[in-house]
Design a protein around this motif. Structure first.
Motif, PDB file in Angstrom:
ATOM      1  N   MET A 174       9.800  -0.404  -2.585  1.00  0.00           N
ATOM      2  CA  MET A 174       9.262  -0.369  -1.474  1.00  0.00           C
ATOM      3  C   MET A 174       9.798  -0.136   0.141  1.00  0.00           C
ATOM      4  O   MET A 174      10.071  -1.218   0.909  1.00  0.00           O
ATOM      5  CB  MET A 174       7.667  -1.092  -2.199  1.00  0.00           C
ATOM      6  N   SER A 175       8.798   1.249   0.303  1.00  0.00           N
ATOM      7  CA  SER A 175       8.976   1.374   1.899  1.00  0.00           C
ATOM      8  C   SER A 175       8.371   0.825   2.837  1.00  0.00           C
ATOM      9  O   SER A 175       7.718   0.370   2.168  1.00  0.00           O
ATOM     10  CB  SER A 175       9.561   2.191   1.708  1.00  0.00           C
ATOM     11  N   ALA A 176       8.949   0.691   4.193  1.00  0.00           N
ATOM     12  CA  ALA A 176       7.647  -0.246   4.875  1.00  0.00           C
ATOM     13  C   ALA A 176       6.521   0.934   4.740  1.00  0.00           C
ATOM     14  O   ALA A 176       5.014   0.294   5.033  1.00  0.00           O
ATOM     15  CB  ALA A 176       8.444   0.078   6.645  1.00  0.00           C
ATOM     16  N   THR A 177       6.654   2.453   4.933  1.00  0.00           N
ATOM     17  CA  THR A 177       5.381   2.855   4.594  1.00  0.00           C
ATOM     18  C   THR A 177       4.362   3.008   4.133  1.00  0.00           C
ATOM     19  O   THR A 177       3.132   3.007   4.086  1.00  0.00           O
ATOM     20  CB  THR A 177       5.395   4.549   5.024  1.00  0.00           C
ATOM     21  N   ASP A 178       5.380   2.978   3.146  1.00  0.00           N
ATOM     22  CA  ASP A 178       4.498   2.014   1.035  1.00  0.00           C
ATOM     23  C   ASP A 178       4.033   1.138   1.358  1.00  0.00           C
ATOM     24  O   ASP A 178       2.404   1.243   0.996  1.00  0.00           O
ATOM     25  CB  ASP A 178       5.479   2.649   0.496  1.00  0.00           C
ATOM     26  N   HIS A 179       4.159   0.245   1.691  1.00  0.00           N
ATOM     27  CA  HIS A 179       3.694  -1.660   2.136  1.00  0.00           C
ATOM     28  C   HIS A 179       2.859  -1.507   2.607  1.00  0.00           C
ATOM     29  O   HIS A 179       1.212  -1.313   3.198  1.00  0.00           O
ATOM     30  CB  HIS A 179       4.317  -2.239   3.179  1.00  0.00           C
ATOM     31  N   LEU A 180       2.459   0.009   4.282  1.00  0.00           N
ATOM     32  CA  LEU A 180       1.146  -0.070   4.717  1.00  0.00           C
ATOM     33  C   LEU A 180       0.127   1.148   4.215  1.00  0.00           C
ATOM     34  O   LEU A 180      -1.117   0.703   4.912  1.00  0.00           O
ATOM     35  CB  LEU A 180       1.790   0.916   5.926  1.00  0.00           C
ATOM     36  N   ILE A 181       0.743   1.597   3.504  1.00  0.00           N
ATOM     37  CA  ILE A 181      -0.526   2.739   2.670  1.00  0.00           C
ATOM     38  C   ILE A 181      -0.954   1.640   1.683  1.00  0.00           C
ATOM     39  O   ILE A 181      -1.797   2.344   1.514  1.00  0.00           O
ATOM     40  CB  ILE A 181       0.863   4.051   1.714  1.00  0.00           C
ATOM     41  N   HIS A 182      -0.659   1.001   1.212  1.00  0.00           N
ATOM     42  CA  HIS A 182      -0.976  -0.161   0.679  1.00  0.00           C
ATOM     43  C   HIS A 182      -1.950  -1.099   0.956  1.00  0.00           C
ATOM     44  O   HIS A 182      -2.807  -1.831   1.135  1.00  0.00           O
ATOM     45  CB  HIS A 182      -0.037  -1.305  -0.441  1.00  0.00           C
ATOM     46  N   ALA A 183      -1.319  -1.646   2.213  1.00  0.00           N
ATOM     47  CA  ALA A 183      -2.602  -2.355   2.843  1.00  0.00           C
ATOM     48  C   ALA A 183      -3.847  -1.780   3.726  1.00  0.00           C
ATOM     49  O   ALA A 183      -4.232  -2.804   3.902  1.00  0.00           O
ATOM     50  CB  ALA A 183      -1.669  -2.507   4.207  1.00  0.00           C
ATOM     51  N   ASN A 184      -3.382  -0.499   3.879  1.00  0.00           N
ATOM     52  CA  ASN A 184      -4.867   0.626   4.230  1.00  0.00           C
ATOM     53  C   ASN A 184      -5.699   0.703   3.440  1.00  0.00           C
ATOM     54  O   ASN A 184      -6.767  -0.003   3.291  1.00  0.00           O
ATOM     55  CB  ASN A 184      -4.732   2.227   4.746  1.00  0.00           C
ATOM     56  N   SER A 185      -4.748   0.513   1.934  1.00  0.00           N
ATOM     57  CA  SER A 185      -6.232   0.861   0.220  1.00  0.00           C
ATOM     58  C   SER A 185      -6.730  -0.862   1.165  1.00  0.00           C
ATOM     59  O   SER A 185      -8.514  -0.974   0.277  1.00  0.00           O
ATOM     60  CB  SER A 185      -5.168   0.976  -1.321  1.00  0.00           C
ATOM     61  N   VAL A 186      -6.378  -1.653   0.950  1.00  0.00           N
ATOM     62  CA  VAL A 186      -7.128  -3.234   0.936  1.00  0.00           C
ATOM     63  C   VAL A 186      -8.370  -3.460   2.248  1.00  0.00           C
ATOM     64  O   VAL A 186      -9.338  -3.460   1.936  1.00  0.00           O
ATOM     65  CB  VAL A 186      -6.075  -3.876   1.353  1.00  0.00           C
ATOM     66  N   TYR A 187      -8.063  -2.880   3.102  1.00  0.00           N
ATOM     67  CA  TYR A 187      -8.117  -2.289   4.564  1.00  0.00           C
ATOM     68  C   TYR A 187      -9.857  -1.949   4.297  1.00  0.00           C
ATOM     69  O   TYR A 187     -11.046  -1.877   4.549  1.00  0.00           O
ATOM     70  CB  TYR A 187      -7.671  -2.469   6.051  1.00  0.00           C
ATOM     71  N   VAL A 188      -9.226  -0.757   3.687  1.00  0.00           N
ATOM     72  CA  VAL A 188     -10.640   0.280   3.276  1.00  0.00           C
ATOM     73  C   VAL A 188     -11.711  -0.864   2.733  1.00  0.00           C
ATOM     74  O   VAL A 188     -13.541  -0.171   2.415  1.00  0.00           O
ATOM     75  CB  VAL A 188     -10.050   1.410   2.039  1.00  0.00           C
ATOM     76  N   GLU A 189     -11.554  -1.353   1.044  1.00  0.00           N
ATOM     77  CA  GLU A 189     -12.917  -2.367   0.981  1.00  0.00           C
ATOM     78  C   GLU A 189     -12.811  -3.387   1.790  1.00  0.00           C
ATOM     79  O   GLU A 189     -14.736  -3.595   1.581  1.00  0.00           O
ATOM     80  CB  GLU A 189     -11.591  -2.990   0.278  1.00  0.00           C
ATOM     81  N   THR A 190     -12.912  -3.479   3.167  1.00  0.00           N
ATOM     82  CA  THR A 190     -14.245  -4.389   3.797  1.00  0.00           C
ATOM     83  C   THR A 190     -14.159  -4.238   5.886  1.00  0.00           C
ATOM     84  O   THR A 190     -14.691  -4.186   6.583  1.00  0.00           O
ATOM     85  CB  THR A 190     -12.950  -5.901   4.240  1.00  0.00           C
ATOM     86  N   PHE A 191     -13.436  -2.399   5.482  1.00  0.00           N
ATOM     87  CA  PHE A 191     -13.879  -1.619   6.547  1.00  0.00           C
ATOM     88  C   PHE A 191     -15.316  -1.761   7.204  1.00  0.00           C
ATOM     89  O   PHE A 191     -15.894  -0.937   6.422  1.00  0.00           O
ATOM     90  CB  PHE A 191     -12.797   0.058   6.504  1.00  0.00           C
ATOM     91  N   PRO A 192     -15.441  -1.939   8.487  1.00  0.00           N
ATOM     92  CA  PRO A 192     -16.833  -1.774   8.837  1.00  0.00           C
ATOM     93  C   PRO A 192     -17.675  -0.954   9.099  1.00  0.00           C
ATOM     94  O   PRO A 192     -18.980  -0.954   9.017  1.00  0.00           O
ATOM     95  CB  PRO A 192     -16.791  -2.651   9.810  1.00  0.00           C
ATOM     96  N   GLY A 193     -17.344   0.755   9.305  1.00  0.00           N
ATOM     97  CA  GLY A 193     -17.153   1.971   9.205  1.00  0.00           C
ATOM     98  C   GLY A 193     -17.490   2.658  10.768  1.00  0.00           C
ATOM     99  O   GLY A 193     -16.176   1.392  11.492  1.00  0.00           O
ATOM    100  N   ALA A 194     -17.054   2.994  11.509  1.00  0.00           N
ATOM    101  CA  ALA A 194     -17.216   3.592  12.111  1.00  0.00           C
ATOM    102  C   ALA A 194     -17.951   3.131  13.535  1.00  0.00           C
ATOM    103  O   ALA A 194     -18.653   2.038  13.722  1.00  0.00           O
ATOM    104  CB  ALA A 194     -17.378   5.577  13.023  1.00  0.00           C
TER     105      ALA A 194
END
Length: 163
Positions: free
Chosen positions: A1-21
């Motif tokens: 997995m590339s570094a960018t792929d790792h970051l894309i995955h991490a973002n999907s986890v982040y979105v689950e708890t994103f507090p909003g704008a």
């Protein structure tokens, strides 16, 4: 997995708890100018939260035309009033040979860069020059609260540089 792929995955986890704008204007009305060095965790080191401050980063945290452009926008359109300039120990720009670097770029690409990347030898002197450059820029309306610091990458401590 590339570094960018790792970051894309991490973002999907982040979105689950994103507090909003959050509000567009920084809560602390502060802009921090610093180096792009990956060892600097500005949020943790200064106790910041997302939305507290604008952070402008480049090689060396140097005050370039682009930094002044971003700072002018930050102050004139987004309400910031204070500026913290934070250089750091063990910076890759210490002793950097701008002339040789630009010559290598020109040799490799056939195009001479229209910009420079000045190095420095004295970090505290460079902080003073950076503070002076911001304080003397007429595009920046709020120049009274411009302060400079050195971040120690080995200890995590900031030290204010007297100007």
């Amino acid at each position: 997995m590339s570094a960018t792929d790792h970051l894309i995955h991490a973002n999907s986890v982040y979105v689950e708890t994103f507090p909003g704008a959050r509000p567009l204007r920084p809560k602390l009305a502060l802009t921090i100018i610093e180096c792009m060095d990956s060892r600097l965790d500005t949020f943790a080191a200064l106790g910041l939260q997302i939305g507290d401050a604008h952070i402008i980063r480049n090689a060396g945290g140097l005050i370039t035309d682009d930094v002044l452009r971003s700072l002018a926008l930050s102050q004139r359109y987004l309400g910031t009033r204070e500026v913290m300039i934070m250089h750091h120990t063990n910076c890759g720009m210490t002793g950097f040979d701008d002339v040789a670097f630009r010559a290598q770029l020109a040799a490799d690409s056939g195009v001479e860069p229209g910009w420079d990347v000045p190095g420095f030898t004295d970090i505290e002197d460079q902080v003073r020059k950076s503070v002076s450059a911001v304080r003397s820029c007429g595009w920046i309306p709020h120049r009274d609260e411009v302060r400079g610091f050195v971040f120690d990458v080995a200890a995590g401590r900031i030290t204010e540089v007297t100007v």
